[in-house]
Design a protein around this motif. Structure first.
Motif, PDB file in Angstrom:
ATOM      1  N   ARG A 198       1.453  21.715  13.408  1.00 53.76           N
ATOM      2  CA  ARG A 198       3.184  22.533  12.451  1.00 53.76           C
ATOM      3  C   ARG A 198       3.603  21.010  11.773  1.00 53.76           C
ATOM      4  NH1 ARG A 198       7.555  20.961  14.991  1.00 53.76           N
ATOM      5  NH2 ARG A 198       7.059  19.830  16.270  1.00 53.76           N
ATOM      6  N   ARG A 199       3.627  19.948  12.920  1.00 55.53           N
ATOM      7  CA  ARG A 199       4.060  18.407  13.332  1.00 55.53           C
ATOM      8  C   ARG A 199       4.009  17.910  11.231  1.00 55.53           C
ATOM      9  NH1 ARG A 199       4.457  14.530  18.700  1.00 55.53           N
ATOM     10  NH2 ARG A 199       5.012  16.620  18.933  1.00 55.53           N
ATOM     11  N   ILE A 200       3.291  18.222  10.619  1.00 55.54           N
ATOM     12  CA  ILE A 200       2.212  17.649   9.313  1.00 55.54           C
ATOM     13  C   ILE A 200       3.263  18.222   8.070  1.00 55.54           C
ATOM     14  CG2 ILE A 200       0.148  16.623  10.097  1.00 55.54           C
ATOM     15  CD1 ILE A 200      -0.591  18.682   8.222  1.00 55.54           C
ATOM     16  N   PHE A 201       3.273  19.638   8.545  1.00 57.58           N
ATOM     17  CA  PHE A 201       4.093  20.971   7.609  1.00 57.58           C
ATOM     18  C   PHE A 201       5.675  20.633   7.712  1.00 57.58           C
ATOM     19  CE2 PHE A 201       0.272  21.930   7.482  1.00 57.58           C
ATOM     20  CZ  PHE A 201       0.251  23.245   5.424  1.00 57.58           C
ATOM     21  N   GLU A 202       5.962  19.848   9.121  1.00 57.12           N
ATOM     22  CA  GLU A 202       6.951  19.932   9.249  1.00 57.12           C
ATOM     23  C   GLU A 202       7.988  18.493   8.505  1.00 57.12           C
ATOM     24  OE1 GLU A 202      10.568  20.024  13.142  1.00 57.12           O
ATOM     25  OE2 GLU A 202       8.925  18.297  13.028  1.00 57.12           O
ATOM     26  N   ALA A 203       6.393  17.285   8.654  1.00 63.16           N
ATOM     27  CA  ALA A 203       7.255  16.079   8.454  1.00 63.16           C
ATOM     28  C   ALA A 203       7.107  16.571   6.412  1.00 63.16           C
ATOM     29  CB  ALA A 203       6.143  14.810   8.550  1.00 63.16           C
ATOM     30  N   LEU A 204       6.767  16.909   5.518  1.00 63.36           N
ATOM     31  CA  LEU A 204       6.634  17.647   3.973  1.00 63.36           C
ATOM     32  C   LEU A 204       7.767  18.942   4.263  1.00 63.36           C
ATOM     33  CD1 LEU A 204       2.618  17.501   3.930  1.00 63.36           C
ATOM     34  CD2 LEU A 204       4.591  15.566   3.351  1.00 63.36           C
ATOM     35  N   GLY A 205       8.542  19.042   4.775  1.00 61.48           N
ATOM     36  CA  GLY A 205       9.493  20.265   4.590  1.00 61.48           C
ATOM     37  C   GLY A 205       8.565  21.470   3.672  1.00 61.48           C
ATOM     38  N   ILE A 206       6.918  21.473   4.073  1.00 63.61           N
ATOM     39  CA  ILE A 206       6.880  23.565   3.934  1.00 63.61           C
ATOM     40  C   ILE A 206       6.320  23.970   4.835  1.00 63.61           C
ATOM     41  CG2 ILE A 206       6.116  22.004   1.392  1.00 63.61           C
ATOM     42  CD1 ILE A 206       3.307  21.229   2.767  1.00 63.61           C
ATOM     43  N   PHE A 222      -3.305  12.109   5.291  1.00 58.14           N
ATOM     44  CA  PHE A 222      -2.510  12.219   7.037  1.00 58.14           C
ATOM     45  C   PHE A 222      -3.311  10.763   7.321  1.00 58.14           C
ATOM     46  CE2 PHE A 222       0.382  14.944   5.967  1.00 58.14           C
ATOM     47  CZ  PHE A 222       1.527  15.308   6.796  1.00 58.14           C
ATOM     48  N   THR A 223      -2.710   9.600   8.597  1.00 55.16           N
ATOM     49  CA  THR A 223      -3.627   9.135   9.800  1.00 55.16           C
ATOM     50  C   THR A 223      -4.044   9.746  10.895  1.00 55.16           C
ATOM     51  OG1 THR A 223      -1.792   7.861   9.981  1.00 55.16           O
ATOM     52  CG2 THR A 223      -2.728   6.890   7.892  1.00 55.16           C
ATOM     53  N   ARG A 224      -3.740   9.261  11.721  1.00 53.42           N
ATOM     54  CA  ARG A 224      -4.472   9.747  13.028  1.00 53.42           C
ATOM     55  C   ARG A 224      -3.034   9.560  13.748  1.00 53.42           C
ATOM     56  NH1 ARG A 224      -9.602   7.027  16.025  1.00 53.42           N
ATOM     57  NH2 ARG A 224      -9.216   8.048  17.090  1.00 53.42           N
ATOM     58  N   MET A 251       1.111  -1.188  -0.239  1.00 54.51           N
ATOM     59  CA  MET A 251      -0.467  -0.148  -0.072  1.00 54.51           C
ATOM     60  C   MET A 251       0.665   1.671  -0.052  1.00 54.51           C
ATOM     61  SD  MET A 251      -3.193  -0.889   2.520  1.00 54.51           S
ATOM     62  CE  MET A 251      -2.140  -1.531   4.093  1.00 54.51           C
ATOM     63  N   PRO A 252       0.731   2.258  -0.710  1.00 54.75           N
ATOM     64  CA  PRO A 252       1.521   3.257  -0.769  1.00 54.75           C
ATOM     65  C   PRO A 252       0.899   4.308   0.714  1.00 54.75           C
ATOM     66  CG  PRO A 252      -0.420   3.692  -1.729  1.00 54.75           C
ATOM     67  CD  PRO A 252      -1.052   2.690  -1.203  1.00 54.75           C
ATOM     68  N   PHE A 253       1.903   3.765   1.699  1.00 53.85           N
ATOM     69  CA  PHE A 253       1.530   4.805   3.258  1.00 53.85           C
ATOM     70  C   PHE A 253       3.474   5.053   3.411  1.00 53.85           C
ATOM     71  CE2 PHE A 253      -2.315   2.666   3.884  1.00 53.85           C
ATOM     72  CZ  PHE A 253      -2.323   3.261   4.289  1.00 53.85           C
ATOM     73  N   VAL A 254       3.350   6.264   3.578  1.00 50.86           N
ATOM     74  CA  VAL A 254       4.960   6.519   4.125  1.00 50.86           C
ATOM     75  C   VAL A 254       4.670   7.004   5.492  1.00 50.86           C
ATOM     76  CG1 VAL A 254       6.599   8.464   3.554  1.00 50.86           C
ATOM     77  CG2 VAL A 254       4.660   7.348   1.534  1.00 50.86           C
ATOM     78  N   GLU A 255       5.837   6.865   6.028  1.00 56.18           N
ATOM     79  CA  GLU A 255       5.381   6.994   7.697  1.00 56.18           C
ATOM     80  C   GLU A 255       6.904   7.787   7.984  1.00 56.18           C
ATOM     81  OE1 GLU A 255       6.699   5.334  12.242  1.00 56.18           O
ATOM     82  OE2 GLU A 255       5.713   3.988  10.945  1.00 56.18           O
ATOM     83  N   ILE A 256       7.166   9.588   8.325  1.00 54.94           N
ATOM     84  CA  ILE A 256       8.188  10.361   8.326  1.00 54.94           C
ATOM     85  C   ILE A 256       7.911  10.785   9.776  1.00 54.94           C
ATOM     86  CG2 ILE A 256       9.271  12.895   7.616  1.00 54.94           C
ATOM     87  CD1 ILE A 256       7.956  12.264   4.788  1.00 54.94           C
ATOM     88  N   ASN A 257       8.827  10.972  10.329  1.00 55.11           N
ATOM     89  CA  ASN A 257       8.930  11.085  11.831  1.00 55.11           C
ATOM     90  C   ASN A 257       7.472  11.164  13.077  1.00 55.11           C
ATOM     91  OD1 ASN A 257      11.274  12.906  10.951  1.00 55.11           O
ATOM     92  ND2 ASN A 257       9.477  14.927  11.229  1.00 55.11           N
ATOM     93  N   GLY A 258       8.059   9.805  13.213  1.00 55.66           N
ATOM     94  CA  GLY A 258       6.491   8.877  13.710  1.00 55.66           C
ATOM     95  C   GLY A 258       4.808   8.921  12.992  1.00 55.66           C
ATOM     96  N   LEU A 259       4.770  10.289  11.547  1.00 50.94           N
ATOM     97  CA  LEU A 259       3.751  10.504  11.278  1.00 50.94           C
ATOM     98  C   LEU A 259       3.307   9.450   9.695  1.00 50.94           C
ATOM     99  CD1 LEU A 259       4.765  13.119  13.033  1.00 50.94           C
ATOM    100  CD2 LEU A 259       3.272  14.558  11.090  1.00 50.94           C
ATOM    101  N   GLU A 260       2.442   8.957   9.545  1.00 47.22           N
ATOM    102  CA  GLU A 260       2.171   8.365   8.121  1.00 47.22           C
ATOM    103  C   GLU A 260       1.325   8.405   7.512  1.00 47.22           C
ATOM    104  OE1 GLU A 260       0.835   3.188   8.504  1.00 47.22           O
ATOM    105  OE2 GLU A 260      -0.464   4.971   9.836  1.00 47.22           O
ATOM    106  N   PHE A 261       1.285   8.765   5.934  1.00 42.55           N
ATOM    107  CA  PHE A 261       0.767   9.580   5.672  1.00 42.55           C
ATOM    108  C   PHE A 261      -0.024   8.577   4.677  1.00 42.55           C
ATOM    109  CE2 PHE A 261       4.196  11.640   4.601  1.00 42.55           C
ATOM    110  CZ  PHE A 261       4.688  11.717   3.454  1.00 42.55           C
TER     111      PHE A 261
END
Length: 261
Positions: free
Chosen positions: A58-66, A26-28, A1-11
């Motif tokens: 803040r965390r979701i934007f940081e995870a994506l580098g934007i 993003f997941t929960r 499945m096309p899931f990615v995990e960055i800094n403990g966040l999954e999307f």
């Protein structure tokens, strides 16, 4: 499945949309909110603290580098209203009301919030424009999905055949039971295709939001469509679900942004 995990966040990420856009549903997982909003809640009107929502954002934007200051989001009202913005929403400004947003500015990140309704991500790689849709049953029967494609045609000269569409995680047909008055509105919208979107089971009427929005996209000429096949009510460890959690839950975020050319 096309899931990615960055800094403990999954999307979830649509393969179809490629690398010319930053995109994520993003997941929960990976946030700071306590139960029943645990943990990456982006909903500001569900009872969670404002401080938690801001930190999760803040965390979701940081995870994506934007930059979070690139955000353009709206107050979602289950309508067929589409908004264009060529600039971000200042974080201290009130939200405009709409359920679909579009832009062709790479400096703008489109963001919306969900907990069963359908996130639909649109990308025109030819004219470099994007869209994000919030489609519950009301928006679906009002054809917000096809209206957003038409809006992109008028605003950016997009050709529907060029547009790539991702139908994101949302409540699946097995869990989405509707009442007869809603079924009548669905029948009015979908006519002779109503049999493709309504199913009867054990005396209940089920509405297939994925197929319904696919039909709306194809009717206006969109050919390239990917359906995530992720039911929010089936997987409460991963998704918020308003129905499955009896309204005591958070909201997950979907976002899309053009990469600079």
């Amino acid at each position: 499945m096309p899931f990615v995990e960055i800094n403990g966040l999954e999307f979830f990420k649509f393969d179809l949309l490629g690398d010319e856009v930053v995109q994520a549903v993003f997941t929960r997982k990976g946030g700071v909110s306590p139960m029943p909003w645990d943990s990456l809640n982006l909903g500001g009107t569900v009872g969670d603290s404002r401080e938690n929502v801001i930190e999760n954002r803040r965390r979701i934007f940081e995870a994506l580098g934007i930059e979070v200051t690139s955000i353009f989001d709206v107050w979602q009202i289950h309508s067929d209203m589409v908004l264009y913005s060529d600039k971000p929403r200042p974080l201290d400004h009130p939200h405009e009301k709409a359920d679909a947003i579009v832009t062709n500015n790479p400096s703008v990140t489109l963001l919306m919030r969900f907990a069963d309704c359908v996130p639909i991500l649109l990308f025109d790689p030819v004219h470099r424009a994007i869209g994000l849709i919030h489609a519950g049953w009301k928006g679906t029967v009002q054809k917000i999905t096809s209206k957003t494609v038409q809006f992109m045609q008028e605003s950016f000269q997009s050709k529907p055949a060029d547009i790539l569409a991702g139908i994101g995680p949302s409540i699946g047909v097995d869990h989405y039971i509707i009442k007869e008055d809603v079924a009548r509105e669905v029948a009015e919208t979908f006519g002779n295709k109503v049999g493709e979107v309504l199913q009867a089971a054990n005396g209940d009427i089920h509405f297939d939001l994925w197929r319904a929005n696919e039909i709306l996209l194809r009717e206006v000429g969109v050919k390239s469509i990917q359906i995530a096949q992720q039911c929010t009510a089936c997987d409460l460890k991963r998704w918020f679900s308003h129905r499955a959690e009896q309204g005591k839950t958070g909201r997950f975020a979907a976002l899309i942004k053009l990469r600079p050319s």
